[in-house]
Design a protein around this motif. Structure first.
Motif, PDB file in Angstrom:
ATOM      1  N   UNK A 168       0.738  -1.483  -0.115  1.00  0.00           N
ATOM      2  CA  UNK A 168       0.340  -0.539  -0.548  1.00  0.00           C
ATOM      3  C   UNK A 168       0.955   1.296   0.360  1.00  0.00           C
ATOM      4  N   UNK A 169       1.845   1.479   0.398  1.00  0.00           N
ATOM      5  CA  UNK A 169       3.051   2.297   0.727  1.00  0.00           C
ATOM      6  C   UNK A 169       3.593   2.399  -0.397  1.00  0.00           C
ATOM      7  N   UNK A 170       3.701   1.215  -0.880  1.00  0.00           N
ATOM      8  CA  UNK A 170       4.180   1.477  -2.281  1.00  0.00           C
ATOM      9  C   UNK A 170       3.483   2.118  -3.513  1.00  0.00           C
ATOM     10  N   UNK A 171       2.014   1.697  -3.546  1.00  0.00           N
ATOM     11  CA  UNK A 171       1.155   2.866  -4.066  1.00  0.00           C
ATOM     12  C   UNK A 171       1.096   4.069  -4.246  1.00  0.00           C
ATOM     13  N   UNK A 172       1.973   4.362  -3.205  1.00  0.00           N
ATOM     14  CA  UNK A 172       1.817   5.640  -3.087  1.00  0.00           C
ATOM     15  C   UNK A 172       0.624   6.708  -1.178  1.00  0.00           C
ATOM     16  N   UNK A 173       0.010   5.483  -0.341  1.00  0.00           N
ATOM     17  CA  UNK A 173      -0.144   5.137   0.383  1.00  0.00           C
ATOM     18  C   UNK A 173       0.690   6.018   1.636  1.00  0.00           C
ATOM     19  N   UNK A 174       0.121   7.338   2.595  1.00  0.00           N
ATOM     20  CA  UNK A 174       1.754   7.404   3.327  1.00  0.00           C
ATOM     21  C   UNK A 174       1.367   6.090   4.336  1.00  0.00           C
ATOM     22  N   UNK A 175       2.567   5.830   5.466  1.00  0.00           N
ATOM     23  CA  UNK A 175       2.678   4.965   6.450  1.00  0.00           C
ATOM     24  C   UNK A 175       1.275   4.604   7.282  1.00  0.00           C
TER      25      UNK A 175
END
Length: 91
Positions: free
Chosen positions: A60-67
């Motif tokens: 999910x982080x690689x998809x652009x979400x913040x941690x």
């Protein structure tokens, strides 16, 4: 606790898939995958002493979400999936 919970979740997903002759596999397999993700992350923390995000949170982080957002989305899906799993197993 995370590793124990993940192992239990894996077991519940497997039980749902096997005890239903495969009719609940559509629910059981994702629950097993989620349990495996939790178990792996929990065991990493237990062995190294360092906390680590689950593989799903990393994706999910690689998809652009913040941690923080990734963790919140992951936890929300976990809660909903857990409630759904309990409904299917105990009804």
């Amino acid at each position: 606790m995370q590793a124990i919970g993940g192992a239990a979740e894996f077991g519940l997903g497997g039980a749902a898939s096997l005890s239903s002759a495969g009719s609940l596999a559509v629910v059981g397999w994702p629950v097993m995958a989620h349990g495996t993700d939790q178990f792996n992350s929990g065991m990493y923390t237990l062995i190294t002493g360092e906390s680590r995000h689950t593989a799903t949170e990393m994706v999910l982080q690689k998809a652009g979400m913040s941690p923080d957002v990734a963790a919140t989305v992951y936890d929300g899906v976990s809660i909903i999936a857990g409630m759904g799993e309990g409904r299917w197993l105990f009804c």
